[in-house]
Write an enzyme that holds these catalytic residues in place. Structure first.
Site, PDB file in Angstrom:
ATOM      1  N   ARG A  54      47.399  42.642  41.847  1.00 40.89           N
ATOM      2  CA  ARG A  54      46.347  42.996  40.893  1.00 40.89           C
ATOM      3  C   ARG A  54      46.749  42.782  39.445  1.00 40.89           C
ATOM      4  O   ARG A  54      47.820  43.193  39.009  1.00 40.89           O
ATOM      5  CB  ARG A  54      45.925  44.456  41.073  1.00 40.89           C
ATOM      6  CG  ARG A  54      44.702  44.794  40.218  1.00 40.89           C
ATOM      7  CD  ARG A  54      44.264  46.225  40.359  1.00 40.89           C
ATOM      8  NE  ARG A  54      42.998  46.430  39.653  1.00 40.89           N
ATOM      9  CZ  ARG A  54      42.571  47.592  39.204  1.00 40.89           C
ATOM     10  NH1 ARG A  54      43.282  48.679  39.401  1.00 40.89           N
ATOM     11  NH2 ARG A  54      41.415  47.686  38.560  1.00 40.89           N
ATOM     12  N   LEU A  55      45.850  42.130  38.713  1.00 42.27           N
ATOM     13  CA  LEU A  55      45.872  42.120  37.252  1.00 42.27           C
ATOM     14  C   LEU A  55      44.706  42.992  36.831  1.00 42.27           C
ATOM     15  O   LEU A  55      43.544  42.634  37.013  1.00 42.27           O
ATOM     16  CB  LEU A  55      45.708  40.695  36.716  1.00 42.27           C
ATOM     17  CG  LEU A  55      45.665  40.530  35.187  1.00 42.27           C
ATOM     18  CD1 LEU A  55      46.977  40.985  34.553  1.00 42.27           C
ATOM     19  CD2 LEU A  55      45.376  39.078  34.805  1.00 42.27           C
ATOM     20  N   SER A  56      44.973  44.154  36.286  1.00 38.76           N
ATOM     21  CA  SER A  56      43.936  45.148  36.017  1.00 38.76           C
ATOM     22  C   SER A  56      43.099  44.759  34.802  1.00 38.76           C
ATOM     23  O   SER A  56      43.633  44.611  33.698  1.00 38.76           O
ATOM     24  CB  SER A  56      44.573  46.528  35.785  1.00 38.76           C
ATOM     25  OG  SER A  56      45.322  46.917  36.911  1.00 38.76           O
ATOM     26  N   CYS A 106      43.530  38.224  39.934  1.00 40.26           N
ATOM     27  CA  CYS A 106      44.375  38.674  41.029  1.00 40.26           C
ATOM     28  C   CYS A 106      44.780  37.522  41.926  1.00 40.26           C
ATOM     29  O   CYS A 106      44.328  36.393  41.779  1.00 40.26           O
ATOM     30  CB  CYS A 106      43.632  39.721  41.864  1.00 40.26           C
ATOM     31  SG  CYS A 106      42.993  41.106  40.884  1.00 40.26           S
ATOM     32  N   ASN A 115      39.631  38.345  44.431  1.00 32.38           N
ATOM     33  CA  ASN A 115      40.148  37.769  43.191  1.00 32.38           C
ATOM     34  C   ASN A 115      38.958  37.316  42.360  1.00 32.38           C
ATOM     35  O   ASN A 115      38.198  36.457  42.795  1.00 32.38           O
ATOM     36  CB  ASN A 115      41.050  36.570  43.527  1.00 32.38           C
ATOM     37  CG  ASN A 115      41.378  35.717  42.311  1.00 32.38           C
ATOM     38  OD1 ASN A 115      41.451  36.212  41.188  1.00 32.38           O
ATOM     39  ND2 ASN A 115      41.578  34.429  42.526  1.00 32.38           N
ATOM     40  N   ILE A 128      39.087  45.575  34.914  1.00 28.00           N
ATOM     41  CA  ILE A 128      37.992  46.549  34.945  1.00 28.00           C
ATOM     42  C   ILE A 128      38.450  47.754  35.767  1.00 28.00           C
ATOM     43  O   ILE A 128      39.085  47.578  36.811  1.00 28.00           O
ATOM     44  CB  ILE A 128      36.718  45.936  35.589  1.00 28.00           C
ATOM     45  CG1 ILE A 128      36.279  44.678  34.826  1.00 28.00           C
ATOM     46  CG2 ILE A 128      35.598  46.970  35.652  1.00 28.00           C
ATOM     47  CD1 ILE A 128      35.711  44.941  33.448  1.00 28.00           C
ATOM     48  N   GLU A 163      35.868  38.171  39.008  1.00 30.21           N
ATOM     49  CA  GLU A 163      35.030  39.107  38.247  1.00 30.21           C
ATOM     50  C   GLU A 163      33.574  38.870  38.624  1.00 30.21           C
ATOM     51  O   GLU A 163      33.114  37.717  38.640  1.00 30.21           O
ATOM     52  CB  GLU A 163      35.189  38.898  36.732  1.00 30.21           C
ATOM     53  CG  GLU A 163      36.591  39.089  36.188  1.00 30.21           C
ATOM     54  CD  GLU A 163      37.060  40.541  36.184  1.00 30.21           C
ATOM     55  OE1 GLU A 163      36.221  41.436  36.401  1.00 30.21           O
ATOM     56  OE2 GLU A 163      38.260  40.756  35.962  1.00 30.21           O
TER      57      GLU A 163
END
Length: 630
Positions: free
Chosen positions: A50-52, A2, A75, A54, A77
């Site tokens: 957002r880059l989806s 993100c 941003n 999870i 994981e």
């Protein structure tokens, strides 16, 4: 993955225009094409792209706690989010989403800033706490994810994942910093403790920043550092087994994804190790991809093919031209600041290829820094042994004189570059190593600069940061100190910046399992001989992987990607090099000696000297400055 952005007014809660936050976030839309969000309250605004990955359908951001007291934009994981979630639920926390973002909200409520010690992941986030009247900024241990911030004239602190997010705010002054130019020319990248736009700062790796209402903005505080001062005990076999277990856990924890996942595969030790462990943990075929080159001396496809066949991966490859300089403007836009590591061209292409098939890709980045894989570590260790045999006064006089008179041979392998070695031996270990990781010498930079630029530098010298890091390192040995300095500067400034910007430019999430902090801490404690053994770097890592990989992969000479930039500036880019001397962008600063630049270009074109790397740096600098400052 993100992009985040935001504003916070620490002195007084001024109104925040949501459109301004939206503009800062949208400037980073490539980092998050799947969704966007803005949240504002008196004195604060948070934005998100957002880059989806999870909880694809859930976990929108910015995300607020159920009572509205906490709001986060994030941003990254958190690889151990399931374990943390279970621990927090056992203490009474109630979760309403299935992703990792909500763990930050409940974790802050339970543990405050101490939450960071529990996180295993790559991240940069901003968390607003209405009760404490504060904003907390944090960045992961190694600096995988970026975070820029700046104090504005109206009293706000603005922050964003990328510099372009900050520049979307009209109050950010676009003034170049000569010290960052010096740093860039020295190393080929702008280090994390500098920025080409004066006044902008990067939150350092392993640091956090708590900004509280009514208080001045403090300096960031370090919450993690790698420690080379301790030594692991136990047999080589026992340490090998411990390392193998850590490797498995690092890889499998990064395979959690709700979208297609794969791996970069170059055929080198590091990416091959990651693919081997992915194949061991996966029920289906691992998706891999590699870039090949139309020049055989640069092409590693046969090694990648060998690994792909060995582990029955679903493999894709693409051949690109070695003279693929058409990406220059694409890279200038992606990096914002000038970036002269020409391997970014190939990295962008492999990310582009991966994104056609997957949304997440695991890489082998970080093993060279953690396990002493670079050849320069071997040379540094050997030079330090030599320094220990000869008094400093003798070294300075004898080696320094010989080095100054010895002919320059940058084209030769390092062991044959006697001038470089002699000059390094004349200095202490920290000075010698600082110069060895550089791209240009202080003398060349002095020739490139005008008197006005040298005066504006005020004694600032790029190499000093390396010297300080090595002398202050929590370390026992010369190898420790060199690796420690690279963790502070080279890794976040070059390797991880390259991985982040090229992957995010195509909306791909790159994960680096070999930079799991537990692996890094383990490697830092290894005896020197288990990192660098008989001239062989990454010794214990290679021993551990012998059960998975053939020896022709493990023990072949390190290849790497070498862009033929010197040939470019005698061919297709020769006119570009000549034009630099009359560049209005460079001349407008008053910092550059046009006569020196013209001489470099002419000497290179005629074959009298090889200035390809310096000319590449100047081209990338000029284009970045044109974009940033007009």
């Amino acid at each position: 993955m993100c992009g985040i952005a935001g504003l916070y007014y620490p002195a007084t809660p001024k109104p925040v225009d949501p459109a301004r936050i939206q503009a800062m976030a949208d400037a980073q839309a490539h980092r998050g094409p799947d969704g966007s969000g803005v949240w504002t309250a008196p004195g604060v605004g948070l934005g998100h792209r957002r880059l989806s990955i999870i909880d694809v359908a859930g976990s929108p951001q910015p995300m607020a706690s159920q009572d509205g007291a906490l709001t986060v934009t994030y941003n990254g994981e958190i690889y151990n989010f399931a374990e943390l979630r279970a621990e927090l639920q056992a203490s009474g926390a109630v979760f309403v989403t299935a992703g990792d973002t909500e763990v930050l909200l409940h974790g802050w409520a339970a543990w405050g800033p101490a939450m960071l010690d529990r996180l295993n992941g790559m991240f940069a986030f901003a968390l607003h706490d209405a009760r404490r009247q504060s904003v907390f900024l944090a960045r992961d241990r190694l600096g995988v994810k970026p975070l820029h911030y700046v104090e504005l004239a109206d009293g706000a602190v603005a922050f964003a994942s990328e510099l372009k997010g900050l520049l979307a705010h009209p109050l950010v002054r676009r003034v170049p910093d000569i010290r960052a130019v010096e740093d860039y020319l020295a190393f080929g990248y702008v280090p994390d403790d500098a920025c080409l736009v004066s006044g902008v700062k990067k939150l350092p790796a392993g640091h956090c920043l708590l900004i509280e209402r009514g208080k001045p903005v403090p300096a960031p505080s370090r919450w993690w550092d790698v420690d080379f001062s301790k030594r692991a005990t136990g047999s080589a076999k026992a340490l090998e087994e411990e390392l193998t277990a850590l490797l498995r856990e690092a890889v499998t924890s990064r395979m959690v994804s709700d979208v297609p996942l794969g791996a970069f595969l170059s055929g080198g030790v590091d990416s091959s190790a990651v693919v081997a462990l992915m194949a061991e943990a996966s029920r289906g075929a691992v998706r891999t991809c590699t870039i090949g080159f139309d020049e055989s001396s640069l092409d590693e496809r046969k090694y990648a093919d060998e690994i792909a066949q060995r582990f029955a991966t679903q493999h894709r490859e693409r051949v690109v031209a070695a003279d693929d300089f058409s990406l220059i403007d694409t890279l200038v836009h992606a990096f914002d600041e000038p970036f002269a590591d020409a391997s970014a061209l190939a990295t962008y292409r492999v990310c582009e290829l991966a994104r056609e098939d997957v949304t997440v890709a695991l890489s082998g980045d970080g093993a060279d820094e953690a396990f002493a894989g670079y050849r320069r570590y071997k040379f540094q260790a050997a030079e330090e042994r030599m320094r220990g045999l000869v008094p400093a006064s003798v070294r300075s006089t004898v080696f320094g004189t010989l080095g100054r008179w010895y002919p320059k041979a940058d084209w030769a392998p390092r062991p044959l570059r006697a001038k470089t070695t002699l000059l390094a031996l004349a200095e202490d270990g920290a000075e010698g190593y600082a110069r060895s990781v550089g791209v240009t010498t202080p003398a060349l930079r002095a020739a490139l600069f005008t008197d006005a630029a040298r005066a504006a530098l005020g004694g600032h010298r790029a190499e000093d940061r390396y010297v300080r890091s090595m002398r202050d390192a929590p370390a026992r040995d010369a190898l420790d100190r060199a690796q420690y300095a690279d963790f502070q500067h080279w890794l976040p400034g070059d390797i991880l910046t390259k991985a982040d910007r090229t992957s995010m430019a195509v909306s791909l999430e790159a994960r680096e399992p070999l930079l799991d902090y537990r692996l890094v801490e383990f490697a830092a404690k290894l005896p020197v001989g288990m990192r660098l053994h008989g001239g062989q770097g990454k010794w214990l890592l290679k021993k551990a992987m012998e059960r998975y990989l053939p020896k022709d992969i493990l023990y072949r000479p390190k290849m790497g990607f070498v862009t033929p930039i010197s040939a470019w500036f005698r061919g297709a880019l020769a006119d570009e090099a000549a034009r630099l001397a009359s560049s209005r962008v460079l001349a407008g600063t008053g910092w550059f000696n046009a006569t020196t630049i013209a001489q470099l270009a002419e000497d290179h074109r005629s074959g009298r000297a090889d200035h390809g790397r310096t000319l590449w740096q100047l081209v990338m600098l000029e284009r970045a400055m044109a974009r940033l400052f007009g």
